[in-house]
Write a protein that holds these residues in place. Sequence first.
Motif, PDB file in Angstrom:
ATOM      1  N   ALA A  51       0.832  -1.203   0.000  1.00 53.77           N
ATOM      2  CA  ALA A  51       0.000   0.000   0.000  1.00 53.77           C
ATOM      3  C   ALA A  51       0.867   1.252   0.000  1.00 53.77           C
ATOM      4  O   ALA A  51       0.552   2.240  -0.681  1.00 53.77           O
ATOM      5  N   LEU A  55       0.676   3.899  -2.916  1.00 57.50           N
ATOM      6  CA  LEU A  55       0.348   5.308  -2.659  1.00 57.50           C
ATOM      7  C   LEU A  55       1.439   6.237  -3.173  1.00 57.50           C
ATOM      8  O   LEU A  55       1.141   7.331  -3.664  1.00 57.50           O
ATOM      9  N   LEU A  58       0.991   6.352  -6.907  1.00 60.56           N
ATOM     10  CA  LEU A  58      -0.231   7.106  -7.171  1.00 60.56           C
ATOM     11  C   LEU A  58      -0.012   8.599  -6.960  1.00 60.56           C
ATOM     12  O   LEU A  58      -0.499   9.426  -7.745  1.00 60.56           O
ATOM     13  N   ALA A  59       0.727   8.952  -5.933  1.00 63.02           N
ATOM     14  CA  ALA A  59       1.004  10.362  -5.669  1.00 63.02           C
ATOM     15  C   ALA A  59       1.804  10.994  -6.803  1.00 63.02           C
ATOM     16  O   ALA A  59       1.538  12.131  -7.212  1.00 63.02           O
ATOM     17  N   ALA A  98      -0.543  13.698  -0.349  1.00 61.95           N
ATOM     18  CA  ALA A  98       0.283  12.508  -0.564  1.00 61.95           C
ATOM     19  C   ALA A  98       1.125  12.202   0.679  1.00 61.95           C
ATOM     20  O   ALA A  98       1.243  11.041   1.087  1.00 61.95           O
ATOM     21  N   GLY A 101      -0.979  10.564   3.480  1.00 61.91           N
ATOM     22  CA  GLY A 101      -1.220   9.136   3.241  1.00 61.91           C
ATOM     23  C   GLY A 101       0.009   8.305   3.516  1.00 61.91           C
ATOM     24  O   GLY A 101      -0.071   7.222   4.107  1.00 61.91           O
ATOM     25  N   ILE A 102       1.154   8.774   3.106  1.00 58.03           N
ATOM     26  CA  ILE A 102       2.404   8.050   3.325  1.00 58.03           C
ATOM     27  C   ILE A 102       2.734   7.963   4.815  1.00 58.03           C
ATOM     28  O   ILE A 102       3.166   6.919   5.308  1.00 58.03           O
ATOM     29  N   ILE A 105       0.488   5.276   6.569  1.00 50.62           N
ATOM     30  CA  ILE A 105       0.938   3.911   6.281  1.00 50.62           C
ATOM     31  C   ILE A 105       2.271   3.624   6.981  1.00 50.62           C
ATOM     32  O   ILE A 105       2.472   2.551   7.549  1.00 50.62           O
TER      33      ILE A 105
END
Length: 112
Positions: A51, A55, A58-59, A98, A101-102, A105
């Motif tokens: 993930a 991510l 994706l970022a 971004a 989200g990082i 995780i």
Amino acid sequence: MSDTDDDPREESATADESSGWSADDADEPPESRHGPDIDVDTAVGYLMWGALVGLGILAVIATAGLYGSLSAIIDVWVARRYQPFARSALNFAVLCVAAAGIVVIARRLRRQ
């Protein structure tokens, strides 16, 4: 019945034996059953790392696409002298999302 008649129960027992399963397997303790030995914590850790990588990719893709699209909008809607400020604000907002989200995780991975 004659000796030549086939008993359907015998056929199913033969089919079960050829497939490697028998009714006795249900009575065996789980330790003696065959199958994958998967540690749930390890699997969750790999999923979290996946993930995190997903991510990150994706970022990067979203930042490039969003930058291209919103740069065109900024060119149309924002006066030329304020365009660098608008682009900077846009890039900063995407970077913050971004990074958030990082961080989420990464903290979950660190706990494991």
